[in-house]
Enzyme design. Structure first.
Site, PDB file in Angstrom:
ATOM      1  N   SER A  64       7.571  51.317  54.558  1.00 43.94           N
ATOM      2  CA  SER A  64       7.262  50.001  55.114  1.00 43.94           C
ATOM      3  C   SER A  64       8.226  48.917  54.626  1.00 43.94           C
ATOM      4  O   SER A  64       9.399  48.945  54.917  1.00 43.94           O
ATOM      5  CB  SER A  64       5.805  49.651  54.781  1.00 43.94           C
ATOM      6  N   ASP A 278       8.856  49.273  58.977  1.00 44.99           N
ATOM      7  CA  ASP A 278       8.296  50.255  59.925  1.00 44.99           C
ATOM      8  C   ASP A 278       7.574  49.582  61.085  1.00 44.99           C
ATOM      9  O   ASP A 278       6.865  50.240  61.840  1.00 44.99           O
ATOM     10  CB  ASP A 278       7.359  51.230  59.217  1.00 44.99           C
ATOM     11  N   ASP A 280       5.024  47.495  61.385  1.00 47.98           N
ATOM     12  CA  ASP A 280       3.571  47.349  61.486  1.00 47.98           C
ATOM     13  C   ASP A 280       3.091  46.029  60.882  1.00 47.98           C
ATOM     14  O   ASP A 280       1.900  45.817  60.688  1.00 47.98           O
ATOM     15  CB  ASP A 280       2.837  48.538  60.864  1.00 47.98           C
ATOM     16  N   ASN A 372       0.149  38.930  55.141  1.00 46.84           N
ATOM     17  CA  ASN A 372       1.481  39.515  55.295  1.00 46.84           C
ATOM     18  C   ASN A 372       1.807  39.953  56.718  1.00 46.84           C
ATOM     19  O   ASN A 372       2.925  40.369  57.002  1.00 46.84           O
ATOM     20  CB  ASN A 372       1.656  40.697  54.336  1.00 46.84           C
ATOM     21  N   SER A 457      -0.377  45.594  42.651  1.00 44.75           N
ATOM     22  CA  SER A 457       0.043  45.903  44.013  1.00 44.75           C
ATOM     23  C   SER A 457      -0.387  47.307  44.396  1.00 44.75           C
ATOM     24  O   SER A 457      -0.375  48.221  43.575  1.00 44.75           O
ATOM     25  CB  SER A 457       1.569  45.790  44.134  1.00 44.75           C
ATOM     26  N   GLY A 458      -0.762  47.476  45.665  1.00 42.76           N
ATOM     27  CA  GLY A 458      -1.118  48.792  46.169  1.00 42.76           C
ATOM     28  C   GLY A 458       0.070  49.561  46.695  1.00 42.76           C
ATOM     29  O   GLY A 458      -0.051  50.739  47.033  1.00 42.76           O
TER      30      GLY A 458
END
EC number: 5.4.2.3
Length: 501
Positions: A64, A278, A280, A372, A457-458
């Site tokens: 991403s 990407d 999205d 985001n 953060s994930g």
């Protein structure tokens, strides 16, 4: 399940010693050179998931908005959804298993999930444009084939396209054709129909400048824009012909830095937007006549969409429920506007699209966007039927939407990075390390209309600090002071945070 064949093939995709990864909200992400074994094993897992659900499962190779050197992988469930939480645990366990334990872990997953190993399996695979993606995608294929699974490798796809392909295949074509052309036709037709009655004051109103983050979005939008006919002129920037993926461009850069990306030309009042790597995420922005930069991030997109939908629902008058789902890190003014002015209910979940998506499904119409730019609108069958009765927009509604946008007060978010945090209450309260939440509370009290949060953060090995206040100057000061508290109380390393970071 031929475990001997799996063992032999796994040696060719050996796990680095001591490497531990966690399947998070965006799957696995790390440096590309550490992911070969993970990709192979996610091919294995996709086959087991396909057998268990008796459906096609998707595997997307992407990181991403992360830097070009990173990569990642995420699995897509039968309805184009994120992987089920219980299978996230299986993914983590499988990825971290030592070589000698891999066969046993596969058997354990099959038994715990009641997988019918005699069932056929089909896996749909896509990848982004990173230099490492093609090789890693082949590792996924190796995992699929060694367990006897069938697959279709679409090659280069955006993440939304991969989700679409999975859902189309599992709906037996009722949702659409599981081809890139089918995707373009379905979405462009819907767009043209939706905007047929939109007011345009000349060709300049139909032009959109798109920052493609030097990623897959450039390739696919270049193909898709021809389907818009005369309805929209799309101009591509940061199209990958020069420049690095996500470097000084893309949705995350624009949102984090509150300024346009490099590589895009902007004139006053021209509509511009940015994808991420990407495609999205999307955020919109423009310069006004005075040169001031205005960002329409996910919070404002959700506000615009839900406000417009409410207008339609009032005309319908059938009591369909509308809900907006946000995270604790949504801009507070957007929440207040929706609740106090538009009278639209807003609900809060933990960070991550999967959490917002699950909550949004509780309503006839659920709207969710992270700031985001990740997000969408979910319609129940009843809502979809009713909404289709109102296919046209009036000029009055257009004017209301414009006035609504102008009335939202801008409160900017700033980001700093450090390690060592755990949270609760939808990630709004720090529980570790001791004393940090109390320090944040004291700092927030110093500023008007302010709040601040910190969370791990994930998607990256960092901690994010979010701050809001009534002005950019106060926001910067609060963000600096909170990041300094994180550094001092959470064992920060390296240079201390500086003002104006």
């Amino acid at each position: 399940m031929d475990l001997d064949a799996v063992t032999k093939q796994s040696v060719l995709h050996a796990k680095p010693d001591g490497l531990i990864l966690q399947y998070g909200t965006a799957g696995f992400r790390t440096k590309a050179e550490h992911l070969d074994h993970v990709m192979f094993r996610m091919g294995l897992l996709a086959v087991l998931r396909s057998k268990q659900t008796k459906s096609a499962i998707g595997v997307m190779v992407t990181a991403s908005h992360n830097p070009e050197e990173d990569n990642g992988v995420k699995l897509v469930d039968p309805l184009g959804e994120m992987l089920a939480a219980s299978w996230e645990e299986h993914a983590t366990c499988l990825a971290n298993a030592e070589e000698e334990h891999l066969p046993r872990v596969l058997v354990d997953i099959s038994e715990k999930a009641a997988v019918d190993l005699h069932q056929d399996a089909f896996v749909v695979i896509g990848r982004d444009t990173r230099p490492s993606s093609e090789k890693l995608s082949q590792s996924v294929i190796d995992g699929v084939t060694v367990l006897g699974g069938q697959f279709h490798d679409y090659g280069l796809l955006t993440t939304p396209q991969l989700h679409y392909m999975v859902f189309c295949r599992n709906s037996k074509g009722q949702y659409g054709k599981a081809t890139v052309e089918g995707y373009y036709q379905k979405l462009s037709s819907a767009f043209v129909e939706l905007t047929k009655q939109a007011f345009c004051s000349g060709d300049d109103r139909r032009t959109l400048r798109v920052d493609c983050a030097n990623g897959i979005g450039a390739l696919k939008l270049a193909e898709m824009r021809h389907y818009f006919s005369q309805g929209l002129s799309v101009q591509l920037f940061n199209d990958g012909t020069k420049g690095k993926l996500n470097h000084l461009c893309g949705a995350d850069f624009v949102k984090s830095h509150q300024k346009p990306p490099q590589g895009i030309e902007m004139r006053a009042n021209e509509r511009c937007c940015s994808f991420d790597g990407d495609a999205d995420r999307i955020v919109y922005y423009y310069h006004d006549a005075d040169g001031q930069f205005h960002l329409i991030d996910g919070d404002k997109i959700a506000t615009l969409i839900s406000s417009f939908l409410k207008e339609l629902l009032l005309e319908i008058g059938d009591g369909l429920s509308l809900g907006v789902v946000q995270t604790a890190y949504a801009n507070g003014s957007s929440t207040r506007y929706l609740e106090e002015v538009m009278k639209v209910p807003v609900y809060c979940t933990k960070t991550g699209v999967k959490h917002l998506h699950h909550k949004a499904q509780e309503f006839d119409i659920g709207v969710y966007f992270e700031a985001n730019g990740h997000g969408t609108v979910l319609f129940s069958k009843a809502a979809e039927t009713k909404i289709k009765q109102l296919a046209k927009e009036s000029e009055d509604e257009k004017r209301k939407a414009a006035k609504m946008l102008e009335s939202i007060i801008d409160l900017f978010n700033q980001v700093a990075d450090r390690q060592g945090i755990s949270t609760t209450d939808a990630e709004r309260q720090v529980v570790r390390p001791p004393g940090l939440q109390e320090a944040i509370n004291a700092l927030v009290k110093k500023y008007r209309l302010s709040r601040a949060f910190v969370r791990p953060s994930g998607t990256e090995d960092i901690v994010r600090v979010y701050a809001e206040a009534d002005s950019q100057e106060n926001t910067d000061s609060l963000a600096y002071e909170v990041s300094l508290a994180v550094f001092q109380l959470a064992g920060g390393i390296g240079e201390r945070p500086q003002r104006g970071f």
